[in-house]
Design an enzyme around this catalytic site. Structure first.
Site, PDB file in Angstrom:
ATOM      1  N   GLN A  64       0.840  -1.195   0.000  1.00 16.83           N
ATOM      2  CA  GLN A  64       0.000   0.000   0.000  1.00 16.83           C
ATOM      3  C   GLN A  64       0.874   1.243   0.000  1.00 16.83           C
ATOM      4  OE1 GLN A  64      -3.225   0.087   2.800  1.00 16.83           O
ATOM      5  NE2 GLN A  64      -3.829   2.123   2.169  1.00 16.83           N
ATOM      6  N   PHE A  65       1.161   1.747  -1.191  1.00 19.57           N
ATOM      7  CA  PHE A  65       2.053   2.895  -1.321  1.00 19.57           C
ATOM      8  C   PHE A  65       1.474   4.155  -0.703  1.00 19.57           C
ATOM      9  CE2 PHE A  65      -0.629   3.670  -4.939  1.00 19.57           C
ATOM     10  CZ  PHE A  65      -0.593   5.036  -5.132  1.00 19.57           C
ATOM     11  N   THR A  66       0.168   4.233  -0.520  1.00 20.35           N
ATOM     12  CA  THR A  66      -0.427   5.445   0.049  1.00 20.35           C
ATOM     13  C   THR A  66      -0.010   5.662   1.502  1.00 20.35           C
ATOM     14  OG1 THR A  66      -2.465   4.289   0.636  1.00 20.35           O
ATOM     15  CG2 THR A  66      -2.405   5.405  -1.506  1.00 20.35           C
TER      16      THR A  66
END
Length: 145
Positions: A78-80
């Protein structure tokens, strides 16, 4: 590297209509990888996740780790999680790892976890995933290394 961990009674991740990972009691880990991270950071985060004491002991206190309770692990990229959110109304992603580095370190994290605990499932790096979970508690922690 950042990991948002949730203690779950069950969790699953799907891509399209296909379930690609599913666990029972254990931890759901959303993993965010930053541009300065490396193999050592991934290995250190695995240790922290596996040994972080979020499960109740016989007295109801959070004194047991995933390893202690022999729980399952579901890892989802989850890059966010690495977004810069302190300014303005739109997240910035300049701290995030490149897709190539992100994939490499995500795979290092998953493989390192598989060497240390029985059940490790994962999502598909970079895919549009749907995550379902039953948060037990709820119990959620934001970890960093």
């Amino acid at each position: 590297m950042k990991a948002l961990i949730q203690r779950v009674s069950s969790a699953s991740v799907s891509v399209g209509s296909e379930c690609v990972g599913s666990i029972g009691r254990g931890l759901l880990v959303f993993l965010g990888i930053e541009k300065h991270d490396d193999d050592k950071a991934a290995e250190a985060m695995v240790q922290k996740v596996l040994k972080y004491r979020v499960f109740a002991d016989d007295e109801g206190k959070m004194n047991r780790s995933l390893l202690d309770v022999q729980g399952d692990l579901l890892v989802v990229s989850q890059f966010t999680l690495v977004a810069e959110t302190s300014k303005g109304l739109r997240p910035g992603f300049s701290n995030g790892a490149s897709p190539e580095l992100g994939r490499e370190l995500y795979e290092v994290f998953v493989e390192c976890a598989r060497q240390q605990t029985k059940i490790v499932q994962s999502g598909i790096f970079g895919a549009d995933m749907q995550v379902s979970l039953c948060n037990d508690g709820p119990v959620t922690f934001n970890l960093q290394v």
